[in-house]
Write a protein that holds these residues in place. Structure first.
Motif, PDB file in Angstrom:
ATOM      1  N   GLU A 183       9.689   2.328   6.823  1.00  0.00           N
ATOM      2  CA  GLU A 183      11.062   1.934   6.712  1.00  0.00           C
ATOM      3  C   GLU A 183      11.504   1.503   5.441  1.00  0.00           C
ATOM      4  OE1 GLU A 183      11.860  -0.679   9.963  1.00  0.00           O
ATOM      5  OE2 GLU A 183      11.340   0.687  11.478  1.00  0.00           O
ATOM      6  N   ASP A 184      10.665   0.652   4.933  1.00  0.00           N
ATOM      7  CA  ASP A 184      11.216  -0.096   3.525  1.00  0.00           C
ATOM      8  C   ASP A 184      10.847   0.739   2.318  1.00  0.00           C
ATOM      9  OD1 ASP A 184      12.274  -2.148   4.930  1.00  0.00           O
ATOM     10  OD2 ASP A 184      10.368  -3.373   4.659  1.00  0.00           O
ATOM     11  N   GLY A 185       9.753   1.917   2.548  1.00  0.00           N
ATOM     12  CA  GLY A 185       9.418   2.567   1.312  1.00  0.00           C
ATOM     13  C   GLY A 185       8.355   1.535   0.479  1.00  0.00           C
ATOM     14  N   LEU A 186       7.630   0.805   0.882  1.00  0.00           N
ATOM     15  CA  LEU A 186       6.870  -0.214   0.128  1.00  0.00           C
ATOM     16  C   LEU A 186       5.413   0.105   0.788  1.00  0.00           C
ATOM     17  CD1 LEU A 186       8.883  -3.193   0.186  1.00  0.00           C
ATOM     18  CD2 LEU A 186       9.013  -1.629  -1.428  1.00  0.00           C
ATOM     19  N   TYR A 187       4.390  -0.331  -0.376  1.00  0.00           N
ATOM     20  CA  TYR A 187       2.926  -0.723   0.246  1.00  0.00           C
ATOM     21  C   TYR A 187       2.942  -2.071   0.495  1.00  0.00           C
ATOM     22  CZ  TYR A 187       2.048   4.261  -1.234  1.00  0.00           C
ATOM     23  OH  TYR A 187       1.945   5.541  -1.036  1.00  0.00           O
TER      24      TYR A 187
END
Length: 265
Positions: A183-187
């Motif tokens: 959803e956040d496009g983060l690792y």
């Protein structure tokens, strides 16, 4: 005949006077910040015929449109609603740059800048790459009978390089978990380093090469190895005492119940 000869000789050069260019063919966009996709064209005095279209290369989605001297957003992709704008006051200078507010992971990709006016038609291509700075690493420390565990957690993009160094700058072994937060496009990064010494002097390093981010967090502490054993012994003794108390209470209840039954007889 002379006119025809001149047209044949210089016609291509005259047509080529109209250009659409992107000053930088690659743009690094950072999460949550606005991104400006630069585009320039050969301008003319009359803006009434000017048509500017920004669209994605892979599927021709319309990102932004301008014609009839105003924004035309009926065909704009919903993911870009209220997030795009042109520098309208600079159109007469040949500035067709597009501003995208609050960059997201799905904004990464290839974009066409297409311009048409009374001088000609042209297009240029620009690539947008997405990155996110890693957050301040959060430290937690866990002590058990086998030693000490130091854990750092953080989020960012793309996947980083992680290093643990000892007090003499030697590489230490560690455990690393990387989870993709869709959803956040983060690792989400979790890294653990273990130590068996009473004195700990290590450094956690995280490098985000895309954004030239280098985080170094030293951990210096001293702990009493015997204190862990003492805590375990105390907890064991307390457990035994609790068990004995429970047994005693049960025995007293049973003894009282038997006594009452004997008196009734």
């Amino acid at each position: 005949m002379l006119w025809l000869f001149m047209y044949i000789l210089f016609g291509d050069a005259l047509v080529a006077t109209f250009e659409v260019i992107v000053p930088n063919k690659h743009l690094l966009a950072i999460r949550g910040r606005p991104a400006v996709l630069g585009c320039e064209f050969t301008s003319g005095p009359d803006l009434s015929s000017l048509v500017i279209t920004w669209q994605r290369q892979e599927d021709s989605r319309v990102v932004h449109s301008f014609y009839y001297q105003q924004d035309q957003l009926d065909r704009q992709c919903p993911k870009y609603h209220n997030r795009t704008s042109l520098y309208v006051s600079e159109l007469h200078k040949g500035n067709a740059s597009l501003k995208i507010a609050s960059v997201r992971p799905k904004d990464a990709g290839w974009y066409f800048c297409i311009v048409n006016n009374d001088k000609g038609t042209g297009r240029a291509l620009i690539e947008v790459t997405y990155g996110a700075l890693y957050s301040e690493p959060r430290l937690s420390i866990h002590v058990n009978s086998s030693g000490l565990k130091m854990q750092f957690e953080t989020e960012g993009f793309p996947k980083p390089e992680v290093i643990w160094l000892g007090e003499h700058n030697q590489n230490l072994s560690y455990y690393l978990e990387i989870h993709d937060q869709i959803e956040d496009g983060l690792y989400f990064i979790k890294s653990i380093c273990e130590a068996q010494k009473a004195v700990v002097n290590v450094t956690f390093t995280l490098k985000n090469h895309l954004l030239n981010q280098n985080l170094q967090r030293p951990v210096c502490l001293t702990y009493d190895e015997d204190s862990t054993d003492h805590v375990i012994i105390v907890l064991a003794v307390l457990s035994v005492v609790c068990i004995l108390l429970v047994i005693g209470i049960i025995w007293l209840a049973v003894h009282k119940q038997n006594k009452e039954r004997s008196s009734l007889r």
